[in-house]
Write a protein that holds these residues in place. Sequence first.
Motif, mmCIF file in Angstrom:
data_model
loop_
_atom_site.group_PDB
_atom_site.id
_atom_site.type_symbol
_atom_site.label_atom_id
_atom_site.label_comp_id
_atom_site.label_asym_id
_atom_site.label_seq_id
_atom_site.Cartn_x
_atom_site.Cartn_y
_atom_site.Cartn_z
ATOM 1 N N VAL A 94 -10.838 -3.081 -1.897
ATOM 2 C CA VAL A 94 -9.832 -4.102 -2.162
ATOM 3 C C VAL A 94 -8.472 -3.429 -2.330
ATOM 4 O O VAL A 94 -8.309 -2.555 -3.190
ATOM 5 C CB VAL A 94 -10.171 -4.926 -3.414
ATOM 6 N N TYR A 95 -7.498 -3.842 -1.522
ATOM 7 C CA TYR A 95 -6.147 -3.300 -1.597
ATOM 8 C C TYR A 95 -5.467 -3.768 -2.879
ATOM 9 O O TYR A 95 -5.527 -4.943 -3.240
ATOM 10 C CB TYR A 95 -5.332 -3.762 -0.386
ATOM 11 N N ILE A 96 -4.822 -2.839 -3.596
ATOM 12 C CA ILE A 96 -4.132 -3.149 -4.847
ATOM 13 C C ILE A 96 -2.637 -3.120 -4.572
ATOM 14 O O ILE A 96 -2.071 -2.092 -4.208
ATOM 15 C CB ILE A 96 -4.515 -2.150 -5.947
ATOM 16 N N ASP A 97 -1.991 -4.247 -4.776
ATOM 17 C CA ASP A 97 -0.620 -4.424 -4.298
ATOM 18 C C ASP A 97 0.425 -3.738 -5.167
ATOM 19 O O ASP A 97 1.446 -3.289 -4.656
ATOM 20 C CB ASP A 97 -0.306 -5.921 -4.215
ATOM 21 N N ARG A 98 0.226 -3.659 -6.472
ATOM 22 C CA ARG A 98 1.263 -3.149 -7.354
ATOM 23 C C ARG A 98 0.878 -1.807 -7.964
ATOM 24 O O ARG A 98 -0.250 -1.610 -8.429
ATOM 25 C CB ARG A 98 1.549 -4.135 -8.490
ATOM 26 N N GLY A 99 1.843 -0.885 -7.986
ATOM 27 C CA GLY A 99 1.604 0.421 -8.576
ATOM 28 C C GLY A 99 1.352 0.378 -10.063
ATOM 29 O O GLY A 99 0.685 1.263 -10.613
ATOM 30 N N ASP A 117 -0.446 -8.143 -15.770
ATOM 31 C CA ASP A 117 0.558 -8.559 -16.745
ATOM 32 C C ASP A 117 1.101 -7.282 -17.374
ATOM 33 O O ASP A 117 0.381 -6.570 -18.086
ATOM 34 C CB ASP A 117 -0.059 -9.460 -17.810
ATOM 35 N N PHE A 118 2.375 -6.984 -17.117
ATOM 36 C CA PHE A 118 2.941 -5.694 -17.490
ATOM 37 C C PHE A 118 4.245 -5.893 -18.242
ATOM 38 O O PHE A 118 5.056 -6.758 -17.901
ATOM 39 C CB PHE A 118 3.176 -4.853 -16.233
ATOM 40 N N LEU A 165 6.599 -7.988 -15.846
ATOM 41 C CA LEU A 165 6.098 -8.294 -14.501
ATOM 42 C C LEU A 165 4.759 -9.004 -14.611
ATOM 43 O O LEU A 165 3.862 -8.560 -15.324
ATOM 44 C CB LEU A 165 5.934 -7.004 -13.690
ATOM 45 N N GLU A 166 4.651 -10.112 -13.897
ATOM 46 C CA GLU A 166 3.374 -10.806 -13.731
ATOM 47 C C GLU A 166 3.078 -10.875 -12.236
ATOM 48 O O GLU A 166 3.962 -11.212 -11.446
ATOM 49 C CB GLU A 166 3.420 -12.210 -14.327
ATOM 50 N N ALA A 178 1.795 -13.002 -5.224
ATOM 51 C CA ALA A 178 3.005 -13.529 -5.856
ATOM 52 C C ALA A 178 3.286 -12.717 -7.101
ATOM 53 O O ALA A 178 2.363 -12.368 -7.858
ATOM 54 C CB ALA A 178 2.840 -15.002 -6.207
ATOM 55 N N SER A 179 4.555 -12.407 -7.320
ATOM 56 C CA SER A 179 4.946 -11.652 -8.501
ATOM 57 C C SER A 179 6.265 -12.180 -9.029
ATOM 58 O O SER A 179 7.129 -12.626 -8.265
ATOM 59 C CB SER A 179 5.067 -10.156 -8.184
#
Length: 755
Positions: free
Chosen positions: A149-154, A359-360, A380-381, A411-412
């Motif tokens: 599964v590709y993880i979009d956010r670092g 949720d960051f 960031l959400e 979506a972010s």
Amino acid sequence: MHNIQPSGTMSYHRSRRHPRHWPNADYRVTRIIWWSIVVLPLVAGWATAGDLSDFDSDMPEHRFEDLVIKPFFRETNPFLTPAAISVATANDLEAGQIQHIPDLALTTPGLAIGNNANTSVPHLYIRGVGTTNVTNGADLNIGVYLDDVYIDRGESFFFDLHDIERIEIMRGPQGTLYGRNTTGGAIRLFSRRPTPEFKAQHTLTLGSRNQLKTHGYVGGPLATDTILGHLSYAYHKRDGYTANRFTGSRLADTDYYLLKTSVLIAADEQTDIQLNLDYNHNDSAGLAYKPLVLGPILGGLIGDVTVADLEHVEPSDTFEVRHDTDSREERDVFGISGKVTHDWNDLTLESITAFRSLDFDELTDVDGTSLQLFNLAFELEQHQISQEFRLLNSDDRHVDWLIGAYIFAGASSSDARQSHTLGPGTFAGTNAADIETIAYAVFGEVDIELADRLSLTLGTRLTYEEKDFDFVRTSDDATGQIVTPGYERHDRENWSSITPRAILDYKWSQTTFMYVSVSRGFKSGAYNSFQQTSEAPVDQEHLTAYEGGFKSFWFDERLQLNIAAFFYDYTDLQVVSQEPTAGGGFQIATANAAKAEIWGIELDMTSTPLKSLTIAATAAFLSAEYTEFINSAAVDVSGNDLIRAPEWSAGLMAEYSVTCGDAGDLTIRGEYQYQGRIYFTETNESVLSQPGSYNVNARIAFETRNERTTFAVFGRNLTDEETVSVAFDFRPITGSILRSYNPPRTYGVEVSVRF
């Protein structure tokens, strides 16, 4: 990593001389590469081929024949994989003390990661390809995958690797099978699968700076033999390694927990269903940014504060700072996925469905001083869903093929609030950005056996992507009153790309394998989530790679030798810079650099002179420079090195095991890694670089005869080197350069019990 490479890495590389753009000035290097690619494989083949009439085209019975990987979505052996790939197993991670993704940089040639495990977003680079644009309007150049599964956010890359069964690090563009945002490569993590036998393990670690870590897993059959389960956990707490002398707190600590579970269901003889769920929570003090003061703060805009004043209050110790605000970060990462595999006749269908959320929240003292100058609060959400289908033939013929389709929707929403004190008052600005992304792709690849021992692989991928960007900026004073008009932007842009690949490989003998390849990758276009003025989105990047190499075994497989070279033609690089604004603030600017060229030579060697002794070494030369680039300050930086692209790097590992009678086995392992100078900006200034550095790690472990219990002592960075993890240029704003440092020496003991 796998114990036939330095520091545990198993490395196989590609190379290919570019027909038109090869650097003519380095004729001697060109001859070396030609010798490496053409002559040495011939010598190796002559030395090891023997009677080719007896050649068996099946997988050779090398010492690592039980190591199965799936870089091209089919089970294969690393020796017969025509790609540059490093593999780490669970045992390798344990022996190399690799706990988080950033730790892989110490043991993987070609991989450079900008920060340690306590940072919000690790800066990933492979062979000089990466990015510093980590806002939610942009993507990374290295694709990270958890269980396909590709993880979009670092910000979601904060994994504890204790329950990882295998890591595959693929170098070079992977646009054909993996798609967008893999111009530099891909890092693929595979969790432990449920097993039909009951298995359990628990590990307790105690270490320096009050380290306490406990992790383990339990798994086996559930209701019936057709339903298997696996549950793992981790908890890790350690005091920070940097003291904030202004507040009395400690920064860069560790405090997180992780839960993972998976269920494997054999629905029938042809169908398997695997469900995975993971959740981790991190609540830690953030990194400490130590200022190197080079000039008056803000050019005198805040009164009489000068260089001398800051030198008076700034501690001289590398791991001591005086921040008016304690940095912190908190994140919650959740993921759920399901993989269905169905076999019928000579075909296999795979379906992977996934949802992930993040949720960051972080707060950073940007100026790095006890003065209330700049603070940045960032929230960031993000959530994403994805679906992938793959159809593969599974018969034993001379043609293997696969086709697939992929859809991604994400979506972010981010809020970045910058506050600073300038002269008489307080001023704050908030950048709110909403990004919606949807991407579609279809792909296919075919592997044709042209002749005995000679194969050709052809593949391509068509990708379409669209991003919706909504941005609002407001500025207010200390009372919350808006003092400047807001700025808004609403935009939509789309990109598309075709990313083909061709590979020709030849099995010269049972112990020599060689290949050449050409491949293409692209990174999505991006928006600037921190912009203050109208700025068009930056274009997508493209990278074409020409690679080739060979893998060989010598002296009855006691020596493994791999040599490779590569050339990259890199266009439209996305580059980030910091610029001052009127009134003493700053903004983040993005732009496309025109062109860059990257080429290099890599060698790795492993020897087992004794059954109980393994010695491994790597060496790599990398030339990575901008060929056409005028940066945002109108400075021509053509000819400068790319960011985080060391010219030389090397590694050495030795592991010795001895039997202690009927008690058990003692293993002693030592590692040494060297990395040449790296630059943190395109200007290549020495004050914005980390000079050549080295790292020494060691581990001594005793395993009981029944293999149930292991006792170990370990140490990392034993020589206590002080190395810069990342540096930022804030001279136009605060008159200083900010640096964050990697951890100092750490050590500890651990005990592990298996059932």
